[in-house]
Design an enzyme around this catalytic site. Structure first.
Site, short mmCIF file in Angstrom:
data_model
loop_
_atom_site.label_atom_id
_atom_site.label_comp_id
_atom_site.label_asym_id
_atom_site.label_seq_id
_atom_site.Cartn_x
_atom_site.Cartn_y
_atom_site.Cartn_z
N ARG A 22 -5.47 21.87 -11.33
CA ARG A 22 -4.48 20.98 -11.91
C ARG A 22 -4.88 20.59 -13.33
NH1 ARG A 22 -1.05 16.13 -9.10
NH2 ARG A 22 -0.07 15.36 -10.99
N ARG B 25 0.82 -1.23 0.00
CA ARG B 25 0.00 0.00 0.00
C ARG B 25 0.84 1.27 0.00
NH1 ARG B 25 -3.03 -2.97 3.90
NH2 ARG B 25 -4.64 -4.19 2.86
N HIS C 177 3.69 10.76 -27.55
CA HIS C 177 2.84 11.59 -26.68
C HIS C 177 3.06 13.09 -26.89
CE1 HIS C 177 0.46 12.81 -23.25
NE2 HIS C 177 1.51 13.40 -22.70
N LYS D 109 4.94 23.40 -12.93
CA LYS D 109 4.12 22.23 -12.61
C LYS D 109 4.00 22.06 -11.10
CE LYS D 109 2.89 17.55 -13.54
NZ LYS D 109 2.94 16.39 -14.43
N GLU E 269 5.84 19.87 -24.08
CA GLU E 269 5.35 20.09 -22.71
C GLU E 269 6.00 21.34 -22.09
OE1 GLU E 269 2.94 18.38 -21.16
OE2 GLU E 269 2.83 16.44 -22.16
N ASN F 278 -3.60 19.86 -18.39
CA ASN F 278 -4.07 19.02 -19.49
C ASN F 278 -4.28 19.82 -20.78
OD1 ASN F 278 -4.21 16.38 -18.33
ND2 ASN F 278 -5.83 17.16 -17.02
N GLU G 249 -6.05 16.75 -8.49
CA GLU G 249 -6.75 17.16 -9.69
C GLU G 249 -8.24 17.38 -9.48
OE1 GLU G 249 -6.09 14.61 -13.07
OE2 GLU G 249 -6.22 16.31 -14.43
N HIS H 213 -4.24 18.05 -23.98
CA HIS H 213 -4.22 16.61 -23.68
C HIS H 213 -5.53 15.89 -23.99
CE1 HIS H 213 -0.37 17.45 -21.96
NE2 HIS H 213 -0.20 16.21 -21.57
N HIS I 229 -4.81 12.93 -26.18
CA HIS I 229 -5.05 11.54 -25.81
C HIS I 229 -5.93 10.85 -26.84
CE1 HIS I 229 -4.19 12.35 -21.27
NE2 HIS I 229 -3.09 12.05 -21.94
N LYS J 74 1.48 11.60 -10.44
CA LYS J 74 0.56 10.77 -11.21
C LYS J 74 1.31 9.54 -11.71
CE LYS J 74 -2.90 13.87 -13.20
NZ LYS J 74 -3.52 14.27 -14.48
#
Lengths: 383, 383
Positions: A255, A136, A281, A241, A200, A259, A251, A262, A266, A158
């Protein structure tokens, strides 16, 4: 957030930066500069005394850099082993997640020990996810080796893998204990890979740093060439960032600005089936940012000249800015809309996009009409 | 933590309890009482308006209870589908985790939608883990159907799966949005299952509630029979666990007390290869608690009569209290020590055990000498 210069044997002090990600008990440092790989062991041992580690790398990066990292860990007395995985996006899979998890357990690493990700976003996301779920949550160190990973995926916690149903649909938030960004490593990247990461970097200017976007326009060639401007561009990106992440770790709010480009990006990657020969990407993000600006123009939000300036800058960096620039079979609007609807940012079927009022003036638009997006894409697909 | 009685059509108000788990933005209620399954839809819709859901259950529980849950969700207008998995501990696997994740994505559930776990600890742990990693965390509702799940695994946000290398070695902390514990459902459990869950009820008395342990001694038969004492025993157990969890969500400190009996217990389960015919979790915990008390006696910490009283109470409830009570091939001390060393609570090779100074006086012992444990087990294995 603080930025301090740090002494180093292998680089002038002025070429070493440190960015703090402020997240209370989960705060951590990003060290940035040429030659950091050789100091990784010392930096890790100083912050996390007594740990053991598993280094995860893909076969390409392992061949280039893993022995140097191992030597540095050995010199600092950090017992470690190495897991080498295939290179490429398909490695971000459930099967490879299981492989990393099993190896960590086989090595009997404890909660206080570390998984060290040596690689780009694929390895960082995968190894970070494994570190986030073994017992965990155990410690995690990022040694990003691509520009994309140094300015984006290694910062902010992330982690995740892809699903056949979409990219990054499975994962956890799990912050690293330390990020070591060796900027000299980036000299081993191909021009295409470096440009993809640069998309980016540009993004941070486009979100809310118009001065940085201007500075990039003046220093792009020096950044690509590897001068001190590269360190500065990466540090500014990480700082940008880190500020957003510190304000919104999970998020729930701003945040989402990260994106920018994105949601479209995506969908493009998914339609191209993550085939790196067609689209990586950063290229998808470059096209996505150009689309976000043109869509904002179409919606009457953004001056047309700002959208043009964005595309011109990306093109000068060797990046694509249109859907039709993607090699291979053309995408249909239906395919694209279907992928957009599966985006993590969908809330109760309304589409969320990052739109903009101009360069450096991006905002979260939470209730975008799917019909407008469809109309816009119908025109773009033919471009 | 508050406890209030709540009106209900299907049960006297006095037989409905509510326990609040206080975790800031992640706080949630545990509703406890007979007949709650029929009100699940209304309770969920009131707290999480507009959600869609995937109900996850094993084949045994699905046959008994899933249609009633579905009727209740339908009546409240909650669109949902159902995933039925094989019953038993082997379902807590990487493969079934992938199956749940894929089904959630196939149903296009969003972050605000819910996975509803209808079942015991296996289904709750598995479905909760899936909810914790799809889209990096979506909503999760627990409808625990075993006593063990109602008093332990559904409370506190621990989720996970087993590894061939040990139990619960992979998972995340992911809190549910609501727990609905229908105490009448427990009438469908076998006597062996009920007793196994009861071991965890006893545990809360042994940790720090000597009065509760005494009260259990006087009311054990009524709790097994299903009177209002059952609701009270479950509510007290949930309240005890909620207090510990609220003080230590991620098990950095006193949450470890909840592991009373579990270090030994997990080792026993692992040696028995999770074969439910030989040993189920609650039975392993019962033996583990008896061992923890006897080991504490051997270490000169605990009065011998307290250890005897613990064993007597567990035995009266139909629970085993010695290693040799486990049917099948005997375990060796080496096997047991090996499993103990793989425990999640190991920190830098020192063994952490929950030991006790007497009934209701448990404490975390962080530096237990493995040689003492070995000596103690050598004597116990023959008993």
């Amino acid at each position: 957030m603080t930025s301090t210069t740090r002494p180093a044997a292998s680089a002038p002090a002025a070429m070493r930066e440190s960015v703090r990600v402020s997240l209370g008990a989960r705060s951590y440092d990003i060290l940035i500069g040429p030659g950091l790989l050789a100091e990784a062991g010392a930096e890790i041992a100083r912050r996390l005394p007594g740990i053991r580690a598993l280094v995860v790398a893909d076969e390409r990066v392992a061949a280039l850099h893993a022995d140097r990292l191992s030597a540095s860990l050995d010199a600092a007395g950090i017992a470690h082993s190495r897991l080498v995985l295939p290179a490429g996006e398909p490695t971000k899979s459930f099967a490879h997640l299981g492989e990393v998890v099993d190896r960590v357990l086989a090595e009997r690493l404890e909660r206080g020990d570390a998984v060290i990700a040596l690689g780009g976003g694929v390895i960082g996301d995968l190894a970070g996810f494994a570190a986030g779920i073994v017992r965990r949550g155990m410690r995690f160190v990022q040694v990003p080796t691509s520009l994309l990973a140094q300015v984006d995926s290694s910062v902010g916690g992330k982690t995740g893998i892809n699903s056949p149903r979409g990219k990054n649909l499975v994962g956890v938030f799990h912050q690293p204990a330390l990020v070591l960004a060796d900027t000299a490593i980036l000299d081993t990247l191909s021009a295409r890979e470096f440009a993809a990461g640069y998309a980016e970097v540009v993004k941070y200017g486009l979100i809310d740093r118009p001065d940085f976007f201007r500075w990039l326009g003046e220093n792009r060639e020096a950044i690509f060439a590897g001068g001190p401007e590269r360190v500065e561009a990466i540090a500014t990106s990480c700082r940008a960032k880190a500020e957003v992440v510190a304000g919104d770790e999970r998020e729930d709010g701003n945040r989402a600005l990260l994106n920018l480009g994105h949601t479209f990006g995506h969908a493009l990657e998914s339609c191209a089936r993550y085939d790196a020969a067609r689209l990586v990407h950063g290229e998808a993000v470059a096209i996505g940012m150009a689309l976000a600006h043109r869509f904002s123009v179409a919606e009457g939000l953004c001056p047309a000249e700002d959208a043009a300036a964005v595309s011109a800058h990306l093109a000068a960096a060797g990046l694509p800015t249109t859907i039709s620039a993607i090699p291979g079979p053309a995408f249909t609007v239906d395919e694209l809309m279907d992928k957009i609807a599966q985006d993590k940012k969908v809330v109760r079927s309304a589409l969320t996009f990052i739109l903009t009022r101009g360069i450096g003036r991006a905002f979260v638009a939470r209730d975008v009409d799917p019909a407008s997006v469809r109309r816009f894409l119908a025109a773009e697909v033919g471009c």
